[in-house]
Design a protein around this motif. Structure first.
Motif, PDB file in Angstrom:
ATOM      1  N   ALA A 110       0.958  -1.469   0.013  1.00 44.44           N
ATOM      2  CA  ALA A 110       0.176   0.230  -0.060  1.00 44.44           C
ATOM      3  C   ALA A 110       0.849   1.029   0.069  1.00 44.44           C
ATOM      4  O   ALA A 110       1.925   1.170   0.170  1.00 44.44           O
ATOM      5  N   THR A 111       0.382   2.083  -0.509  1.00 45.20           N
ATOM      6  CA  THR A 111       1.427   3.916  -0.340  1.00 45.20           C
ATOM      7  C   THR A 111       0.761   4.481   0.637  1.00 45.20           C
ATOM      8  O   THR A 111       1.629   5.531   0.914  1.00 45.20           O
ATOM      9  N   ASP A 112       0.561   4.226   2.062  1.00 46.47           N
ATOM     10  CA  ASP A 112       0.206   4.697   2.899  1.00 46.47           C
ATOM     11  C   ASP A 112       1.306   4.485   3.989  1.00 46.47           C
ATOM     12  O   ASP A 112       1.094   4.909   4.980  1.00 46.47           O
ATOM     13  N   GLY A 113       2.706   4.530   3.475  1.00 43.20           N
ATOM     14  CA  GLY A 113       4.215   4.448   4.651  1.00 43.20           C
ATOM     15  C   GLY A 113       3.906   3.046   4.112  1.00 43.20           C
ATOM     16  O   GLY A 113       5.875   2.630   4.557  1.00 43.20           O
ATOM     17  N   THR A 114       4.080   2.127   4.285  1.00 41.63           N
ATOM     18  CA  THR A 114       3.519   0.316   3.970  1.00 41.63           C
ATOM     19  C   THR A 114       4.497   0.319   3.603  1.00 41.63           C
ATOM     20  O   THR A 114       5.893  -0.593   3.510  1.00 41.63           O
ATOM     21  N   ALA A 115       4.633   0.060   2.130  1.00 36.53           N
ATOM     22  CA  ALA A 115       6.073   0.267   0.498  1.00 36.53           C
ATOM     23  C   ALA A 115       7.366   0.630   1.684  1.00 36.53           C
ATOM     24  O   ALA A 115       8.587  -0.307   1.130  1.00 36.53           O
ATOM     25  N   GLU A 116       6.753   2.784   1.390  1.00 39.36           N
ATOM     26  CA  GLU A 116       8.617   2.585   1.944  1.00 39.36           C
ATOM     27  C   GLU A 116       9.020   2.401   3.244  1.00 39.36           C
ATOM     28  O   GLU A 116      10.697   2.007   3.714  1.00 39.36           O
ATOM     29  N   ARG A 117       7.996   1.708   4.486  1.00 36.92           N
ATOM     30  CA  ARG A 117       9.195   1.107   5.397  1.00 36.92           C
ATOM     31  C   ARG A 117       9.948   0.197   5.506  1.00 36.92           C
ATOM     32  O   ARG A 117      10.795   0.107   5.474  1.00 36.92           O
ATOM     33  N   PHE A 118       8.852  -1.202   4.399  1.00 37.23           N
ATOM     34  CA  PHE A 118       9.606  -1.941   3.842  1.00 37.23           C
ATOM     35  C   PHE A 118      11.349  -2.091   3.415  1.00 37.23           C
ATOM     36  O   PHE A 118      11.482  -2.194   3.908  1.00 37.23           O
ATOM     37  N   TYR A 119      10.782  -1.133   2.458  1.00 39.39           N
ATOM     38  CA  TYR A 119      12.217  -0.717   1.547  1.00 39.39           C
ATOM     39  C   TYR A 119      13.405   0.051   2.383  1.00 39.39           C
ATOM     40  O   TYR A 119      14.726  -0.771   2.459  1.00 39.39           O
ATOM     41  N   ARG A 120      13.008   0.519   3.421  1.00 38.69           N
ATOM     42  CA  ARG A 120      14.227   1.219   4.216  1.00 38.69           C
ATOM     43  C   ARG A 120      14.728   0.421   5.202  1.00 38.69           C
ATOM     44  O   ARG A 120      15.445   0.070   5.953  1.00 38.69           O
ATOM     45  N   ARG A 121      13.774  -1.240   5.298  1.00 34.30           N
ATOM     46  CA  ARG A 121      14.130  -1.870   6.245  1.00 34.30           C
ATOM     47  C   ARG A 121      15.100  -3.562   5.482  1.00 34.30           C
ATOM     48  O   ARG A 121      16.375  -3.609   6.069  1.00 34.30           O
ATOM     49  N   VAL A 122      14.477  -3.352   4.487  1.00 37.09           N
ATOM     50  CA  VAL A 122      15.258  -4.485   3.450  1.00 37.09           C
ATOM     51  C   VAL A 122      16.760  -3.742   3.531  1.00 37.09           C
ATOM     52  O   VAL A 122      17.207  -2.797   3.176  1.00 37.09           O
ATOM     53  N   VAL A 123      18.194  -4.929   2.660  1.00 35.75           N
ATOM     54  CA  VAL A 123      19.148  -4.791   2.501  1.00 35.75           C
ATOM     55  C   VAL A 123      19.607  -6.310   1.558  1.00 35.75           C
ATOM     56  O   VAL A 123      18.759  -7.238   1.279  1.00 35.75           O
ATOM     57  N   ALA A 124      20.443  -6.070   0.380  1.00 32.15           N
ATOM     58  CA  ALA A 124      20.083  -7.210  -0.448  1.00 32.15           C
ATOM     59  C   ALA A 124      20.747  -8.139   0.697  1.00 32.15           C
ATOM     60  O   ALA A 124      21.844  -8.253   1.574  1.00 32.15           O
TER      61      ALA A 124
END
Length: 346
Positions: free
Chosen positions: A290-304
Motif C-alpha cells: 500500500a501507498t500509506d507508508g507501508t511500502a516505504e517502511r519495508f523498503y528502508r528496512r531491507v538490505v541486499a
C-alpha cells in the motif's frame, strides 16, 4: 509488475612522508681500490652460492607485487596466504564480484562470481580451488556452478553454506592473486509472503515483527513460488508492460522497489494494494504494498541478501533467476560443484 515466463529486465531510473638522506663522513669512505676489491669479492661469493640479486622498495620490502586486479573487482590485489597445487586459471583475472567491499548483507546472500566468458568444465575445479573463502565464525560451504538467466553456462559460480549464514559472521573472499573482498552478515530478516492469505510476515532474528497485507500475482500471472533473495533496491523504477508482451496494462514509475529476480519481480508500492491488499491477488507477478507508508517502511528496512519466501503459489523460481540458490537442496547444490564438496570456510 512482471510476469514469470514473460518477464524481462526493466529499466532503472532514479537511480606520503619523505625519507631523509644522511651522508657518511669522508673518513669512513674506502679507497677506490679497496671498494673495487670488495665488489669483486662479493661477485665471487654470489657466483659460488647461486644467489640472485633482489631489489627493495622505499619501505624496505622485497616482496614482488601481484598481477593488477580487474577494474570490475574494485579491490586491492591480494595474494592467497598459501599457494594451491594447481596453476591459477586465467579466467580469474576477469572475475566480477557481486558483493561490495565492507558491505553488510542479509543472511541469504550467496557469494556470486561471474566471468566474461564461459569457464570450460575441465577448468572449473581449478577455479574453485583458487577461490578461497574465510569466515569467522567458521562455516561449512561449497561452490556450485549456476546457470544464470542472463549468462551462458559456466559464467557463474556461487558459494553458500548448507543453511543461511549466521548473523554477525565476517567473511573474506580471495579471488586467486587478483582481488580480495570483505563483508559482514547483519541481522536476520526473512519476509514470508503467503499468496493465499494475501499477507507478508516479516521475521527478524527469529521473532515475527510485523504482518503486512499484500496483493500478489493474479491467476495466470502468478508470483514465483520459493525462496528469493533481495538483489538490490531502488526508490523508483520505471515499469512498462509493453516490454513483456502485456500491451498497455501498465507503464510508469513505481516507488520503493525491492528487486528479487533477474526476470523483473519486485516487492514494491502499488496503488492497487490500497484496495486489494489482504483481500485478493491482482498484480502482474510482483508483490504490491500500500501507498500509506507501508511500502516505504519495508523498503528502508531491507538490505541486499535479505530473504523473501513465497508460499502458496505455483512454479518455483530457478536458481539462476537472481539469487534463487536456496531452492536447491544441499545435495543438489553439491552435485553442481566441480571441486571437493563441503569444504570448510576457515
Amino acid at each position: 509488475m512482471f510476469t514469470r515466463a514473460q518477464e524481462s529486465p526493466v529499466r532503472h531510473h532514479s537511480r606520503p612522508a619523505r625519507a631523509s638522506r644522511s651522508t657518511r663522513p669522508s673518513s669512513a669512505r674506502r679507497p677506490k681500490s679497496a671498494a673495487g676489491a670488495l665488489a669483486a669479492a662479493c661477485a665471487l661469493l654470489l657466483a659460488a652460492t647461486g644467489c640472485a640479486a633482489t631489489t627493495s622498495t622505499a619501505t624496505g620490502s622485497t616482496a614482488a607485487t601481484g598481477p593488477a586486479r580487474p577494474a570490475a573487482a574494485h579491490t586491492s590485489a591480494a595474494p592467497r596466504p598459501t599457494t594451491p597445487a594447481v596453476p591459477e586459471p586465467a579466467a580469474l583475472a576477469g572475475a566480477r564480484l557481486t558483493i561490495g567491499e565492507d558491505a553488510t548483507v542479509g543472511v541469504g546472500m550467496p557469494i556470486s562470481v561471474t566471468f566474461p566468458r564461459p569457464v570450460p568444465k575441465s577448468e572449473r575445479a581449478a577455479v574453485e580451488h583458487w577461490l578461497a573463502v574465510t569466515a569467522q565464525p567458521a562455516v561449512t560451504g561449497a561452490w556450485s556452478w549456476i546457470k544464470d538467466r542472463n549468462l551462458l553456462d559456466g559464467q557463474r559460480v556461487d558459494y553458500r553454506p548448507p543453511a543461511y549464514w549466521k548473523p554477525g559472521t565476517r567473511v573474506t573472499l580471495r579471488v586467486g592473486s587478483h582481488a580480495v573482498r570483505h563483508f559482514s552478515v547483519g541481522r536476520s530478516l526473512i519476509a514470508t509472503v503467503d499468496v493465499r492469505a494475501h499477507t507478508m510476515t516479516v521475521t527478524e532474528d527469529g521473532e515475527p515483527t510485523v504482518r503486512i497485507p499484500v496483493t500478489a500475482g493474479r491467476p495466470g500471472l502468478d508470483t514465483w513460488n520459493g525462496t528469493m533473495v533481495v538483489m538490490d533496491k531502488q526508490p523508483k523504477v520505471y515499469m512498462d508492460s509493453r516490454t513483456v508482451g502485456l500491451g498497455d496494462a501498465y507503464h510508469g514509475y513505481y516507488a520503493w522497489a525491492v528487486h528479487t529476480t533477474a526476470s523483473g519481480t519486485y516487492v514494491h508500492q502499488n496503488p492497487n494494494a490500497d484496495t486489494y491488499a489482504g483481500r485478493s491477488n491482482v498484480t502482474h507477478g510482483c508483490v504490491g504494498l500500500a501507498t500509506d507508508g507501508t511500502a516505504e517502511r519495508f523498503y528502508r528496512r531491507v538490505v541486499a541478501g535479505d530473504v523473501i519466501r513465497v508460499t502458496g503459489s505455483k512454479d518455483t523460481v530457478e536458481a539462476g533467476n537472481g539469487y534463487g540458490d536456496w531452492n536447491l537442496t544441499w545435495s543438489e547444490w553439491l552435485a553442481h560443484g566441480a571441486g571437493r564438496p563441503g569444504g570448510a570456510a576457515r
